[in-house]
Enzyme design. Structure first.
Site, PDB file in Angstrom:
ATOM      1  N   GLY A  51       0.778  -1.219   0.000  1.00  0.00           N
ATOM      2  CA  GLY A  51       0.000   0.000   0.000  1.00  0.00           C
ATOM      3  C   GLY A  51       0.807   1.265   0.000  1.00  0.00           C
ATOM      4  O   GLY A  51       2.042   1.243  -0.035  1.00  0.00           O
ATOM      5  N   THR A 237      23.213   1.787  -8.107  1.00  0.00           N
ATOM      6  CA  THR A 237      23.971   2.446  -9.169  1.00  0.00           C
ATOM      7  C   THR A 237      23.959   3.966  -9.010  1.00  0.00           C
ATOM      8  O   THR A 237      24.971   4.615  -9.275  1.00  0.00           O
ATOM      9  CB  THR A 237      23.416   2.055 -10.551  1.00  0.00           C
ATOM     10  OG1 THR A 237      21.995   2.205 -10.532  1.00  0.00           O
ATOM     11  CG2 THR A 237      23.737   0.601 -10.875  1.00  0.00           C
ATOM     12  N   HIS A 259      13.061  -6.385   6.558  1.00  0.00           N
ATOM     13  CA  HIS A 259      11.629  -6.662   6.574  1.00  0.00           C
ATOM     14  C   HIS A 259      11.414  -7.939   7.380  1.00  0.00           C
ATOM     15  O   HIS A 259      12.129  -8.918   7.183  1.00  0.00           O
ATOM     16  CB  HIS A 259      11.098  -6.832   5.154  1.00  0.00           C
ATOM     17  CG  HIS A 259       9.600  -6.762   5.072  1.00  0.00           C
ATOM     18  ND1 HIS A 259       8.791  -7.762   5.550  1.00  0.00           N
ATOM     19  CD2 HIS A 259       8.779  -5.800   4.592  1.00  0.00           C
ATOM     20  CE1 HIS A 259       7.520  -7.410   5.358  1.00  0.00           C
ATOM     21  NE2 HIS A 259       7.488  -6.229   4.775  1.00  0.00           N
ATOM     22  N   ARG A 275       0.193  -9.190   7.839  1.00  0.00           N
ATOM     23  CA  ARG A 275       0.034  -8.924   9.267  1.00  0.00           C
ATOM     24  C   ARG A 275      -1.017  -7.850   9.492  1.00  0.00           C
ATOM     25  O   ARG A 275      -1.758  -7.889  10.461  1.00  0.00           O
ATOM     26  CB  ARG A 275       1.377  -8.536   9.895  1.00  0.00           C
ATOM     27  CG  ARG A 275       2.275  -9.755  10.130  1.00  0.00           C
ATOM     28  CD  ARG A 275       3.688  -9.360  10.527  1.00  0.00           C
ATOM     29  NE  ARG A 275       4.371  -8.724   9.409  1.00  0.00           N
ATOM     30  CZ  ARG A 275       5.034  -7.577   9.480  1.00  0.00           C
ATOM     31  NH1 ARG A 275       5.120  -6.934  10.630  1.00  0.00           N
ATOM     32  NH2 ARG A 275       5.614  -7.079   8.418  1.00  0.00           N
TER      33      ARG A 275
END
Lengths: 656, 261
Positions: A51, A237, A259, A275
């Site tokens: 989201g 980069t 994460h 979750r």
């Protein structure tokens, strides 16, 4: 080298941040060239599942939400490492950015009025959604936020947003050069004039001269090799290009987000939406350990906190042993097949394709995995790189710096489009005020340097170390020594190892020395930069003797606002063997540093008053190399607005 | 349960891989063979990288997300188009033959220029919302029924991997055919009430042998789509739409029957 081309704006990176900035410039009538390693729709923005945070306040659990609440959550989430003015600009503009995306066709999930069923903290609950909000953009719950705020398009938010934004890029006729990489910025006297580029189809070099150059190359998670959720192209980069100027600093590379739910063994991300929708984390005994450890937020504490608790479970022997190391479980079984097949379909597919399991029947093996680079090319609030006129950076490539030491879920996708809008406008202003005042010989000189770099690789005798072995050693070092938990000893070992790998790289040889598209050469050129980014990450983490957000030092467990309420800046002077470091103030402080409400860390408080701190910020930025901003520092602050939403927050006496 | 390997370890796999570098036309297209010992959870992503790193560093192929969302890695896997990254070798026989997707320009070996094809398709189908009014930054968003939003999202899920185009009998012989992905794209925008284009506008794009009537109904596209897009239903919707007959999307969705007006 083939001939040099000119344009108004060169955008390097075709993900959401780069494309949104390109749209701003193209809409203003400027000539934009967009460079991308892959066709833009294949950029890593497409992989964002969950989201985009914006305080629209549309559903019942979001009612009363405001940009001020979003600002407060973002600053708390950052563990006060964010630039609060940037967090404010971001929170204020996010709703407009999300609505603009609706205008461009993003099929945002909408509010369904009446009684709806959700999972909140693992419990099935029924909530009445307001009739007067029917059909407006819906929100879901994400970690670290006071309200449901994440706008989403089913299970493919990044994909849907990237396609809509790329549609605008096509509509505007922006020239996209895909399968193309930049190998050096063309600059002189603190001004950037474009880049030397290499075609990944043919290996041909060229130069693109521009009045403004925008780095939008995403993060550099691949310094952790396969131990990251990032795409293979997220090799830093842009950060490497900026660093190679010797002038532009990188900010806070030690701020690395893990994460909580990377899939084992592939490292593929399993969205926080799992979750948010009520998924449980279980240890080997089947216990929901987060309930006791974080009674308030449980599985939805911020990512750094959840990742640490998970690693602690593993350290305590409560992980599940497997051929691929210890892991924990993400349990979605109680959400039911229908929910998994619709709201979390991509998760279901990932489990099927990469593990051969059905999450409606089996729990998912997960562990904390490198996910996001809070640090990057240090820019001022206009997105303008420090010390280099005409160079801008946006999105994950940049350290703008709204995330500080921990980014909240859904804030990165939102940052890409908000920063693209905000910085894009500044790019337009810059280009309108400048003429292209660069000699062809300067471009040629930089191109010749790149040719020499390539020739050094292709001409080196066979028999040296393999670049793949060096890459793997770098990745393992970063994971094992510069991971979720850090100690001084391990960081010193990491620095030693990384220095050794730099020496190895200097005598490494390619097995394939052909010209043209040469994937081994492509990696070799990037690895030079990645090793530098790795070392700066490790050295920054070693120097920062505190724990803040995602930076968790076991030997310095407290947050130290007295010494470390500041940003690390690293430059790599031309020809130097080592980077040089400096710090600058974190930025203006409105929300006073305090407890985040989760994570329960202790803090050593500032000895300086906030007023004294703030008074020194503009000069501190300037001394660190920040260029002048269009509006004065502080012009976008909404001083004290947080008191309306957080009246109980203790305010230190010395503020007044 | 535990994360035990989901397959036997130690099978020796033989990879036969198409090789051709368009910049070196003197070397004829051919197959190169490589052998690897299979590992648990080995995907073609892992296998091809091992082949490049351990056997032939010049081998060209494309991956980015390696999680089946970016669409980079479409290729012919034992004669069938699919995503290499999400193909477990455990589901393949001992001999794995890999070719680049047909119908696209070859970059080299297994790498094809899907990006160019899809940009041209996006330009041709004008794959953007043709706005009814300029964006008003002061206004709240226009409302949309969530069922309709979900129906639009269904078509939006295409990841432009090109598998459907490679599998399409028509697209392989008629380069002007808009292709399965192009038809799906048109259906996605035709369904979206935010788009100002009328049935007449769509008729111009659709009602020819290069459009929806070019489809012979072989439906390999529908069989091979890695995202299980409802292509069959999308084409039916478009055919009806060209006749001005579609009052509702055939993705039968309650509450949107009148959305198309």
């Amino acid at each position: 080298m083939q001939g040099a081309r000119t344009c108004d704006v060169l955008v390097i990176g075709g993900g959401l941040a780069g494309e949104r900035a390109a749209i701003e410039a193209a809409t203003a009538g400027l000539g934009v060239v967009l460079l991308s390693l892959v066709p833009p729709r294949r950029s890593h923005s497409c992989a964002a599942q969950g989201g985009m945070q914006a305080a629209l306040g549309n559903c019942t659990k979001a009612l009363g939400d405001t940009p001020t609440l979003h600002f407060v959550d973002t600053v708390k989430g950052s563990d006060w490492g964010a630039d609060q003015e940037v967090a404010r600009i971001f929170a204020d503009e996010a709703p407009v950015a999300v609505r603009e995306l609706a205008h461009w066709g993003v099929p945002w999930t909408r509010v369904r009025p009446g009684r709806q069923t959700y999972f909140v903290k693992g419990e099935r609950v029924e909530i009445d959604e307001p009739e007067d909000k029917a059909g407006l953009i819906m929100h879901r719950d994400f970690g670290g936020t006071a309200k449901w705020r994440a706008c989403y398009a089913a299970a493919g938010t990044g994909h849907a947003v990237l396609y809509a934004v790329d549609g605008e890029v096509v509509r505007l006729g922006v020239e996209v050069l895909d399968r193309m990489e930049a190998l050096a910025l063309i600059h002189e006297g603190g001004r950037c004039w474009g880049a030397v580029v290499r075609c990944l189809r043919t290996g041909t070099l060229g130069a693109l001269l521009a009045k403004a150059t925008v780095l939008a190359t995403g993060g550099h998670g691949r310094i952790y090799g396969a131990h990251t959720t990032n795409a293979t192209i997220n090799e830093g980069t842009g950060a490497s290009l900026a660093l190679a100027t010797g002038v532009v600093p990188l900010g806070n590379l030690e701020a690395v987000q893990f994460h909580p739910t990377g899939l084992v063994p592939s490292g593929i991300l399993v969205t926080e939406g799992c979750r948010g929708d009520g998924g449980h984390l279980l240890n080997a005994r089947g216990e929901r350990f987060m309930v006791d450890l974080e009674p308030e937020k449980q599985e939805l504490a911020s990512r750094d906190v959840v990742s640490r608790h998970m690693m602690q479970q593993i350290k305590d022997g409560l992980g599940v042993e497997s051929d691929f190391g210890s892991h924990l479980w993400l349990d979605l079984r109680h959400l039911g097949e229908a929910h998994l097949a619709t709201k979390l379909r991509e998760v279901k597919d990932i489990c099927r394709d990469f593990l051969g399991i059905d999450p409606a029947r089996e729990p998912i093996p997960v562990r904390p995995t490198q996910h996001y680079s809070m640090g990057g090319v240090r820019v001022n609030k206009d997105g303008q790189a420090y010390g280099m006129e005409g160079l801008f950076a946006v999105g994950e490539a940049a350290c703008w710096d709204m995330h500080g030491f921990n980014r909240l879920g859904g804030n990165s996708l939102a940052e890409t489009v908000v920063a693209g809008r905000v910085v894009g406008r500044r790019v337009v202003d810059h280009v309108r005020a400048k003429s292209l005042d660069v000699s062809a010989s300067l471009a040629t000189a930089f191109a010749v340097d790149v040719e020499k770099r390539i020739a050094a690789w292709t001409g080196r005798p066979a028999g040296g170390p393999s670049i793949y072995a060096i890459r793997d050693a770098m990745a393992d070092t970063m994971l094992e020594r510069v991971g979720v938990f850090r100690t001084g000893d391990e960081l010193e070992q990491a620095v030693d190892t990384l220095r050794g790998l730099e020496a190895d790289l200097a005598r490494a040889s390619l097995r394939h020395t052909g010209s043209g598209s040469n994937p081994e050469l492509t990696l070799a050129l990037r690895l030079e930069g990645m090793l530098r980014l790795s070392r700066i990450t490790a050295e920054g983490a070693l120097a920062r003797t505190e724990s803040r957000g995602a930076h968790a030092r076991l030997d310095h467990p407290d947050r130290d606002d007295d010494r470390w309420l500041c940003r690390t800046l690293a430059r790599w002077p031309e020809g130097a063997a080592d980077p040089s470091y400096a710090t600058e103030p974190v930025g203006l402080i409105d929300l006073p540093p305090g407890d985040r409400g989760y994570g329960r860390a202790t803090t050593r408080e500032m000895s300086q008053s906030i007023d004294a701190h703030n008074a020194a910020v503009p000069e501190g930025f300037a001394r660190a190399g920040a260029l002048a901003t269009a509006e004065p520092i502080g012009a976008r602050m909404a001083w004290g607005a947080w008191r309306e939403v957080d009246p109980d927050r203790p305010v230190p006496d010395r503020i007044e | 349960m535990s994360t035990k390997p989901s397959q036997e370890e130690g099978r020796t796999l033989r990879f036969e891989i198409f090789r051709y570098d368009p910049t070196r036309p003197e070397v004829e297209p051919h197959l190169d063979a490589f052998e690897l010992v299979e590992q648990p959870y080995m995907t073609l992503y892992l296998a091809l990288n091992r082949i490049r790193e351990e056997h032939d560093p010049s081998l060209q192929f494309d991956f980015a997300c390696r999680s089946a969302v970016c669409g980079s890695c479409g290729m012919m896997i034992n004669g069938r188009p699919g995503l290499a990254c999400s193909t477990l070798t455990a589901n393949l026989p001992d001999v794995i033959r890999l070719h680049p997707l047909p119908a696209f320009e070859l970059v080299g070996d297994l790498s094809v220029d899907t990006g160019k094809w899809f940009r041209e398709m996006a330009e041709r189908t004008e794959s953007w919302i043709h706005e009814r009014a300029p964006f008003d930054p002061e206004a709240i968003e226009e409302r949309m029924d969530d069922d309709l939003a979900q129906a639009i999202y269904e078509g939006e899920r295409c990841i432009e991997c090109g598998c459907c185009v490679a599998g399409c009998g028509v697209a392989n012989v008629n380069p002007r055919f808009v292709g399965p992905a192009g038809l799906n794209r048109i259906a996605r925008f035709a369904l979206d009430p935010r788009d100002a284009r009328s049935d007449t506008d769509w008729f111009e794009v659709l009602a020819s042998d290069d459009g929806v009537f070019g489809c012979l109904g072989l439906m390999a596209c529908d069989d091979v789509c890695p995202k299980d897009l409802p292509l069959r239903e999308q084409y039916a919707y478009l055919r009806r739409r060209t006749m001005g007959a579609a009052r509702a999307p055939l993705l039968q969705v309650e509450g949107v029957a009148n959305a198309q007006g």
